[in-house]
Design an enzyme around this catalytic site. Structure first.
Site, short mmCIF file in Angstrom:
data_model
loop_
_atom_site.label_atom_id
_atom_site.label_comp_id
_atom_site.label_asym_id
_atom_site.label_seq_id
_atom_site.Cartn_x
_atom_site.Cartn_y
_atom_site.Cartn_z
N ASP A 29 -3.08 0.34 1.46
CA ASP A 29 -3.49 0.31 2.87
C ASP A 29 -2.27 0.61 3.74
O ASP A 29 -1.17 0.09 3.49
CB ASP A 29 -4.07 -1.07 3.20
CG ASP A 29 -4.86 -1.07 4.50
OD1 ASP A 29 -6.09 -1.28 4.45
OD2 ASP A 29 -4.24 -0.85 5.58
N HIS A 98 -15.48 0.63 0.89
CA HIS A 98 -14.20 0.37 0.24
C HIS A 98 -14.01 -1.12 0.07
O HIS A 98 -14.58 -1.92 0.80
CB HIS A 98 -13.04 0.96 1.06
CG HIS A 98 -12.99 0.49 2.48
ND1 HIS A 98 -13.80 1.04 3.46
CD2 HIS A 98 -12.27 -0.47 3.08
CE1 HIS A 98 -13.55 0.44 4.62
NE2 HIS A 98 -12.64 -0.50 4.42
N HIS A 100 -11.05 -4.10 -0.21
CA HIS A 100 -9.64 -4.48 -0.01
C HIS A 100 -9.24 -5.44 -1.13
O HIS A 100 -9.87 -6.50 -1.28
CB HIS A 100 -9.47 -5.22 1.32
CG HIS A 100 -9.81 -4.44 2.54
ND1 HIS A 100 -8.85 -3.96 3.42
CD2 HIS A 100 -11.01 -4.08 3.07
CE1 HIS A 100 -9.46 -3.33 4.43
NE2 HIS A 100 -10.76 -3.40 4.24
P1 AMP Z 1 -12.12 -1.73 7.34
O1 AMP Z 1 -11.85 -2.49 8.61
O2 AMP Z 1 -12.63 -2.61 6.24
O3 AMP Z 1 -12.97 -0.51 7.58
O4 AMP Z 1 -10.70 -1.29 6.83
C1 AMP Z 1 -10.15 -0.02 6.98
C2 AMP Z 1 -8.75 -0.09 6.43
O5 AMP Z 1 -8.29 1.22 6.21
C3 AMP Z 1 -7.74 -0.78 7.36
O6 AMP Z 1 -7.14 -1.88 6.67
C4 AMP Z 1 -6.71 0.33 7.65
O7 AMP Z 1 -5.41 -0.16 7.73
C5 AMP Z 1 -6.92 1.26 6.46
N1 AMP Z 1 -6.58 2.66 6.70
C6 AMP Z 1 -6.99 3.45 7.73
N2 AMP Z 1 -6.51 4.70 7.60
C7 AMP Z 1 -5.79 4.71 6.44
C8 AMP Z 1 -5.04 5.70 5.72
N3 AMP Z 1 -4.91 6.96 6.19
N4 AMP Z 1 -4.42 5.34 4.59
C9 AMP Z 1 -4.52 4.09 4.11
N5 AMP Z 1 -5.22 3.11 4.72
C10 AMP Z 1 -5.84 3.40 5.87
#
Ligand code: AMP
Length: 111
Positions: A29, A98, A100
């Site tokens: 992340d 996804h 985490h």
């Molecule tokens: P969510 O709130 O569950 O949709 O989480 C989305 C996650 O994606 C967040 O923790 C962001 O920090 C992560 N994120 C967004 N863009 C990227 C990226 N380009 N590479 C890695 N992580 C990302």
């Protein structure tokens, strides 16, 4: 595939990849909340957990197997948190399913 994860899956955006096969990709992340914060992403375009269909269950099972494998590799098998945010009300920001995988520090009780 219009989300940022779609672009990562297609190789149009870089990521810090930790796992990939034909069906699943996992990467770090960009805004980690703990020393280990990985995202396990099925390549199939599924919006979130609520949109998962029965036919997708084997793919979800495989995601969980990847979680176990990465927990071993990143030395957090003793304890970690697995989170999926489903829908805006659930805190979802990227609308591509996804998981985490969070660990590497003592995590506080939820709530
Ligand atoms: P969510 O709130 O569950 O949709 O989480 C989305 C996650 O994606 C967040 O923790 C962001 O920090 C992560 N994120 C967004 N863009 C990227 C990226 N380009 N590479 C890695 N992580 C990302």
């Amino acid at each position: 595939m219009t989300t940022v994860f779609g672009k990562i899956i297609r190789g149009e955006l870089p990521c810090d990849k930790v796992f990939e096969n034909d069906r699943i990709i996992a990467f770090k992340d960009i805004h980690p909340v703990a020393p280990v914060h990985l995202l396990i992403v099925p390549k199939k375009e599924i919006v979130n957990l609520q949109a998962v269909k029965t036919e997708d269950f084997p793919l979800i099972t495989e995601c969980l197997q990847v979680v176990q494998q990465l927990a071993e590799e990143f030395d957090i098998a003793e304890g970690y948190r697995l989170v999926t945010n489903s829908g805006s009300e659930g805190g979802q920001e990227v609308f591509h399913l996804h998981f985490h995988l969070i660990g590497g520090r003592r995590l506080r009780h939820l709530g």
